[in-house]
Design an enzyme around this catalytic site. Structure first.
Site, PDB file in Angstrom:
ATOM      1  N   ARG A 141      71.314  45.702 -12.310  1.00 55.06           N
ATOM      2  CA  ARG A 141      71.208  47.432 -12.601  1.00 55.06           C
ATOM      3  C   ARG A 141      72.503  48.027 -12.124  1.00 55.06           C
ATOM      4  O   ARG A 141      73.118  48.321 -11.235  1.00 55.06           O
ATOM      5  CB  ARG A 141      69.836  48.237 -11.184  1.00 55.06           C
ATOM      6  CG  ARG A 141      69.886  49.881 -11.282  1.00 55.06           C
ATOM      7  CD  ARG A 141      69.398  50.169 -10.213  1.00 55.06           C
ATOM      8  NE  ARG A 141      70.349  50.699  -9.201  1.00 55.06           N
ATOM      9  CZ  ARG A 141      70.635  50.836  -8.128  1.00 55.06           C
ATOM     10  NH1 ARG A 141      69.469  51.499  -7.770  1.00 55.06           N
ATOM     11  NH2 ARG A 141      72.222  50.623  -7.480  1.00 55.06           N
ATOM     12  N   LYS A 159      85.328  46.572  -8.639  1.00 53.48           N
ATOM     13  CA  LYS A 159      85.361  45.914  -7.209  1.00 53.48           C
ATOM     14  C   LYS A 159      86.385  45.898  -6.188  1.00 53.48           C
ATOM     15  O   LYS A 159      86.888  46.599  -5.204  1.00 53.48           O
ATOM     16  CB  LYS A 159      83.930  46.318  -6.942  1.00 53.48           C
ATOM     17  CG  LYS A 159      83.340  46.403  -5.748  1.00 53.48           C
ATOM     18  CD  LYS A 159      82.538  47.740  -5.901  1.00 53.48           C
ATOM     19  CE  LYS A 159      81.956  48.590  -4.939  1.00 53.48           C
ATOM     20  NZ  LYS A 159      81.174  50.024  -5.009  1.00 53.48           N
ATOM     21  N   ASP A 231      74.860  46.906  -7.162  1.00 52.06           N
ATOM     22  CA  ASP A 231      73.851  46.387  -8.461  1.00 52.06           C
ATOM     23  C   ASP A 231      72.784  45.936  -8.001  1.00 52.06           C
ATOM     24  O   ASP A 231      72.252  44.984  -9.572  1.00 52.06           O
ATOM     25  CB  ASP A 231      74.267  46.568  -9.119  1.00 52.06           C
ATOM     26  CG  ASP A 231      75.202  48.241 -10.072  1.00 52.06           C
ATOM     27  OD1 ASP A 231      75.466  49.058  -8.767  1.00 52.06           O
ATOM     28  OD2 ASP A 231      76.740  48.559  -9.884  1.00 52.06           O
ATOM     29  N   ASP A 252      75.779  50.034  -2.307  1.00 52.65           N
ATOM     30  CA  ASP A 252      74.450  50.855  -3.383  1.00 52.65           C
ATOM     31  C   ASP A 252      74.242  52.106  -1.683  1.00 52.65           C
ATOM     32  O   ASP A 252      73.840  53.064  -1.945  1.00 52.65           O
ATOM     33  CB  ASP A 252      74.465  50.473  -4.125  1.00 52.65           C
ATOM     34  CG  ASP A 252      74.364  49.485  -5.286  1.00 52.65           C
ATOM     35  OD1 ASP A 252      75.688  50.114  -6.314  1.00 52.65           O
ATOM     36  OD2 ASP A 252      74.377  48.262  -5.463  1.00 52.65           O
ATOM     37  N   ASN A 395      76.896  58.300 -11.257  1.00 49.30           N
ATOM     38  CA  ASN A 395      77.629  57.868 -12.214  1.00 49.30           C
ATOM     39  C   ASN A 395      76.980  56.909 -13.708  1.00 49.30           C
ATOM     40  O   ASN A 395      75.279  56.643 -13.521  1.00 49.30           O
ATOM     41  CB  ASN A 395      78.487  56.500 -11.355  1.00 49.30           C
ATOM     42  CG  ASN A 395      79.773  57.496 -10.613  1.00 49.30           C
ATOM     43  OD1 ASN A 395      80.079  58.006 -10.735  1.00 49.30           O
ATOM     44  ND2 ASN A 395      79.645  56.581  -8.802  1.00 49.30           N
TER      45      ASN A 395
END
Length: 566
Positions: A141, A159, A231, A252, A395
């Protein structure tokens, strides 16, 4: 391989190095002869960036720079963070992930496939550096783009670039990690250029067994490694299974919650509405939405509400409408906590219906549905509230629930606004208004740095809450006077120090820290110590020069001593 046959490391191909250093690193002659000032290097980089019109082309240029001259890359990032961050992470990283297999040029990070099960520890031994922090994803995801399989590697890479640039974690201490567990995206599996496994996503049980092996292997190879999950389509199982056993967190859920909470703390103060009278409608009841809401519940409790009173300040909306106990469907486990039982049997099936019913003071978006905060909804928020709080956090920018311009226009310039993606300033009645950006980069670098420096055994919820509280205090006097909710992004390294200190103090209070040298430090001493531990790419050339000349002097001295015995 003998010393004379060694291959120069990519970080040593730096045109700011002196001739003596180049000779030592065996790069003399492999670089143009000029010894350049760092500002000249940056001018060239900026000029090369400006020649590229598309953001994805700028991303690819920067990726190449990072892999050929890592310290120059981070000098560029730290000197121009406001312009570079959107190119190396959101929103550009979304396009980079979509095209990852098609644009692949060089290896970045480590890939662990399900077919490697039983051999993960041996594969980790292929990674040459000592790792302090890793960002892990399975690509299931990615942002609001869905299942991208191994194409999601752009997320850990981007990141960790922010961990390095914003918090000064050394580049060689980071590991981008992709778990190739298959993909449910048939289009990817049928793409001849797709570089991942061409298999359906593994089952939840298979994923859990694989993750168990990964976590054991990571901690055996690098004891105390900080693991940041990112994710995953369903991020809760891994976090719940490992957070009490290993040093890990999920950005997240926890990072998003913390950065939004910091903005909410400041927005609630600006709104002049007491916590007990706040009413928050969330469009989006997924893991991120629930994580954010729970962080705000903790804040409301700190402000004097009971847990039940705080929880009842929230109305969550998903694709089926208001989340209620009697809606008729089986709720996902993470939604149950906020499910309403006071709707008197009536179901509200759209966001517009819920907003009309609740008349919220806070409108929060984590839905990835672009534009769902319509002009009508924003107008009503402005009618009901002196300073409506509007946070469209999805986003990338195309998925944002509204733009800054729309929020300002339809609330007559009174919205307290923060978004997930960047928006330009808006001129309103002769004044330039700056949008707040609730970007996770305000907190996750500091969480990582504080966790590493404190040598925390686990990442407690109190450490996450402390990161939010620290961020809310990081505004300068001028920023507070302007009514900003977040600091100027150009001060991100200063902000990361403040966040890291908050995390360290929370780790100490929770008794999960192992760094005994800093336990008795005053805040001034701790701040100085934290700064001393941060990687500064602008000082790398000087550091390397000093190391090389010290080695040369040492070798010369030993030669003189040896000669005296001849």
């Amino acid at each position: 391989m003998s010393t004379s046959d060694r291959t120069p490391e990519t970080g040593n191909f730096d045109t700011s190095h002196s001739i003596a250093v180049r000779r030592f690193h065996r790069t003399h002659g492999l670089l143009p002869p000029a010894v350049e000032d760092q500002d000249v290097q940056l001018q060239r980089c900026l000029k090369q960036l400006s020649r590229r019109e598309k953001s994805i082309d700028k991303y690819l240029y920067l990726s190449g720079l990072r892999n050929t001259n890592v310290h120059l890359f981070y000098r560029l990032v730290t000197k121009h963070i406001k312009d570079i961050a959107p190119l190396i992470y959101t929103p550009t990283v979304g396009d980079a992930c979509l095209q990852w297999s098609h644009n692949y040029v060089q290896p970045e990070g480590l890939y662990l496939s399900y077919s490697d099960k039983g051999h993960i520890a041996s594969i980790l031994r292929n990674w040459p550096q000592n790792v302090e922090i890793t960002v892990v994803t399975d690509g299931s995801r990615i942002l609001g783009l869905g299942d991208l399989g191994i194409n999601g590697m752009g997320i850990p890479v981007g990141k960790l670039a922010l961990y390095i640039g914003c918090a000064g974690i050394r580049p060689e201490a980071t590991l981008p990690l992709m778990l190739d567990l298959g993909t449910g995206n048939k289009e990817l599996r049928d793409d001849p250029l797709y570089m991942g496994s061409r298999r359906e996503k593994v089952s939840a049980q298979e994923e859990q067994e694989f993750m168990d092996e990964v976590m054991i292997a990571l901690n055996e190879k690098w004891p105390g490694i900080v693991v940041q999950f990112e994710d995953f389509k369903n991020p809760f199982p891994a976090l719940e299974r490992y957070q009490q056993k290993y040093t890990c967190f999920n950005d997240d859920i926890q990072g998003t919650g913390a950065v939004v909470l910091a903005g909410i703390i400041n927005a609630v103060r600006e709104s002049d509405v007491p916590v007990k009278d706040q009413r928050a409608v969330f469009m989006g009841a997924g893991s991120a939405g629930v994580g954010v809401a729970k962080q705000i519940v903790a804040f409301f409790m700190q402000e004097g509400l009971t847990e039940d009173q705080a929880r009842k300040c929230f109305w969550l909306v998903d694709t089926k409408g208001l989340v209620t106990n009697d809606r008729g469907d089986k709720l996902a486990e993470h939604k149950v906590y906020f499910s309403r039982d006071d709707n008197a049997g009536k179901q509200y099936k759209t966001l517009a219906e819920v907003v009309e019913y609740v008349k919220p003071t806070i409108l929060m978006g984590l839905s990835t549905i672009g534009g769902i905060f319509s002009p009508e909804l924003l107008t009503k928020m402005g009618e009901w509230n002196k300073r409506p709080i509007v946070f469209p956090l999805s986003n990338p920018s195309a998925n944002s629930e509204c733009t800054f311009e729309e929020a300002i226009k339809y609330t007559n310039g009174r919205a307290l606004f923060a978004s997930g993606s960047p928006f330009p300033p808006v001129d309103y009645e002769g004044k330039s208004l700056q949008p707040g950006q609730g970007n996770n980069m305000y907190v996750f670098p500091g969480i990582g740095l504080g966790t590493i420096l404190s040598k925390a055994t686990v990442v407690t919820q109190s450490m996450i809450y402390a990161s939010a509280n620290a961020l809310s205090t990081a505004l300068s006097a001028w920023e507070t006077e302007q009514g900003w909710l977040y600091p100027e992004i150009g001060r991100i390294r200063e902000v990361s120090v403040i966040v890291a200190m908050g995390v360290i103090r929370a780790a100490q209070e929770a008794g999960v820290d192992r760094e005994t040298r800093i336990k008795g430090m005053r805040d001034e001493e701790l701040e100085k110590w934290v700064r001393s531990k941060m990687y500064d790419p602008h000082e790398e050339t000087q550091r390397v020069e000093q190391e090389v000349y010290s080695l040369i002097e040492d070798i010369a001295g030993k030669g003189a001593i040896s000669g005296s015995h001849l």
